[in-house]
Enzyme design. Sequence first.
Site, mmCIF file in Angstrom:
data_model
loop_
_atom_site.group_PDB
_atom_site.id
_atom_site.type_symbol
_atom_site.label_atom_id
_atom_site.label_comp_id
_atom_site.label_asym_id
_atom_site.label_seq_id
_atom_site.Cartn_x
_atom_site.Cartn_y
_atom_site.Cartn_z
ATOM 1 N N SER A 281 -51.642 -26.709 39.769
ATOM 2 C CA SER A 281 -51.356 -27.059 41.161
ATOM 3 C C SER A 281 -49.999 -26.577 41.649
ATOM 4 C CB SER A 281 -51.460 -28.576 41.348
ATOM 5 O OG SER A 281 -52.811 -28.962 41.312
ATOM 6 N N GLU B 176 0.797 -1.226 0.000
ATOM 7 C CA GLU B 176 0.000 0.000 0.000
ATOM 8 C C GLU B 176 0.831 1.279 0.000
ATOM 9 O OE1 GLU B 176 -3.342 0.099 -0.229
ATOM 10 O OE2 GLU B 176 -3.291 -2.079 -0.458
#
Length: 867
Positions: free
Chosen positions: A464, A86
């Site tokens: 229950s 780069e």
Amino acid sequence: MKWFKRLTIAFFSLALLGIIAITAAYYYVLPDLPDVNTLKTVKLQIPLRIYTSDGKLISQFGEKRRIPLELQDIPKPLLQAFIATEDNRFYEHQGIDPIGLVRAALVMITTGKKKQGASTITMQVARNFFLTRDKTLIRKIKEIFISIHIEQLLTKDEILTLYVNRIYLGQRAYGVGAAAQVYYGKDVADLTLPEMAMIAGLPKAPSTMNPITSRSRALSRRNVVLMRMHDVGYINDTEYTDALKQPLTATYHGAEIDLYAPYMAEMARDYLVSKLGEEEAYTGGYDIYTTIDSTLQLDAQQALRDNVYAYDQRHGYRGRTKVLWTDLTPSIDEITEKLKKTTSFQGLQPAAVMAVTEQTATVLTAKGESLTLPWDGLKWARRFITHKKQGPSPKAATDVLVIGEQVWIRNNSTIWQLSQVPLVSSAIVSIEPHDGAIKALVGGFSFFRSQYNRVTQAKRQLGSNIKPFIYTAALEKGYTLATLINNAPINQPDTRQGIAWRPKNSPDVYGGPTRLRLGLAQSINVMSVRTMRYSGLNASIKELTKFGFDPADLPRNESLALGSASVTPLQVVTAFSTFANGGYLVEPFYIQRIETATGDVIEQANPTLACTPTPVENDPVNSDNLSSNNQLVQNNTMTNNEVLTTPNSGTSTAPQDQHNKNAAGINQCGGIDARFAPQIISHQTAFLISDALKSVIWGGGNWSKGTGWNGTAWRASRDVKRHDISGKTGTTNESRDTWFSGFNPTLATTVWVGFDDHAQELGRTSWDNNGPKSQIFQAESGAKTAGPAWNEFMKNALAGTPEIPASPPAGIISVRIDLASGKLSHKTDYTSRFEYFVAGTEPTEYATETNDEGNIFIDNSADDLFQ
């Protein structure tokens, strides 16, 4: 001389014009130039990560995957690969590279095309942080001036650090740390030279040159990077040649999830988003550590999945998902392409039936694998007719499958078997009863199919499971575990119902006066209604509210005694944990701590503790702290941990004596800043209910003498095989909701099973001739539908931990009573037992001797309406 003068004048004129042009351009773009000083405090976007309490990654949220690294943590060859490719003169120029600009300009002039880039690494940093990627002259001018400013402000190493952490490298990976994970599943330090070169080649075209999108272009670009590294001398001939020979090994690696717990991940994500907003939550790099224990979470997920599959299979096979062909068999590639259109989940895979013999079938998976399904993986598949009716058990594989069908298969850890997507839903949640930490949570069978979290969002009728709280109200009003309650039909209807509502037992059998312990253990409906009548409806609702239930969810009629209230599983497990911890209502929580990207803790859990602290005498600091805590109760009791670690010697250590063992400050309940849960019932009442709920699992009586009886959860005694567990089943009318809630001193767990559509019944099943002898059949219920998941989870969760003997708290005594009358007994045989009482409530009369015929405690239990 004349030409020289003219040339000199022209040169200076052009130079002056250039300076003027540059100055004009600078002042033209100056108002739009950003403040590059922000780079010194730049905050890179880092995704939100969510972990278990033991550090396992659950999930990751955020569009950008990034793992910020310091420059010294990045291998030098990787940095050289970027520089060589780069910006080879990076450490020589001052932000712009005149040589590179001239070279790029000449190439463009001579060819008419932009074949060579002129952007330095500094210019790329300027573009990535402050500009768009628009290819315009103004943007380029801005880029140049910003780059010069950046070079004046930052060192080269600082610029390079920003670059390698910010650069986009394809597949949502930003920076080299994320790229190493995405493409190779490695830390950046473990990359090889060819792998580094591949990553360094991505900035040119990260979306089209990455190896996931185009392997050939990625390979070509990697080799260009290696050539550049060789040309500038970063690698020698041997390294270059060897690297070129290496194949491209990159494949996509998702976020490294250690534990898939999507319901908990979503709860944590939603919490942080509501606290900080989406932008900050998703990009701020926060780490959330939940209270989830990874081992318990896996146990919970497996228990729920196994139980849902078991329910689904016993109700029958609903058939193929589609027909792929009927006549001419397609090619393997054509079949696999069709199968790939169906997503696999929860271990279920789509497959095509290729061949069927008498007791086997051959199927093809989407990966092109050919698998054999043995008879053991097929014989369960009797035809589904309704939730209450199944067809006959198949006798051959041809009764089940046809060539050309697409079906579901799964591996049940021993064999591949035919399967199907379950229609039923379920949830499981487990908490630490002493502080409310959620240790495991599964909000449904599949988050892929439904993100609805049934643990926290689904309000379902309790059945229950409500009865322990109804009996708690009665105990605090004067009942004991030996109190006789009339187990007889109720002929006086509750006028609040508006109709002649007469609750019944199921089976419709009544045994006359029955002890409270047995009535709770066998979930006898009429006894629960009569118990609530004793306490009073208002008092019962008040009691339930103390346990954390919303009064708006509690119907003001006697159906409440049988569980008509609609509540969430999280509310239920929190309420049950009160019995496990000595009577304290803890606040459930799931966030342990939240850390920033730099490791700073911005939020730390401060849970409510299930204990009553006692200040040291003459300690004004601690006394003031306690008096300011409005959650404290003025009841000197031991913490539950203290009770449970006391040897089971039949005596209890006095609470105040235990507290006085503390050397200074607050006792072991917590420190100065600790929060304490309110004690909503006495330690004695909590102990009595916990002990009675053990009878739900272990039953009672003497089987050899014909007086033995089972509790509704007797399967837990067989499966879990521990004596320190307590629990309660729950089944609503027409088996639309089934529950099992229970605990031991260290863990409280609730399981719910039902359909999301409340109109659907869980139904019943007939005996399967192909099933095991221990198969579950007949009506679905809390014991049979939710219970197996609770049993499996608690068995695995508690494996390897010693049983914790129950030690009665101060104020509890034990006396021998007559089983028939609940009065004191002189006998020591099967007609009597030791029972616990709060001191002062024990019976004072002795039972009259009678014969043992017609004993009402013989078990006639079955799966009943509200079991």
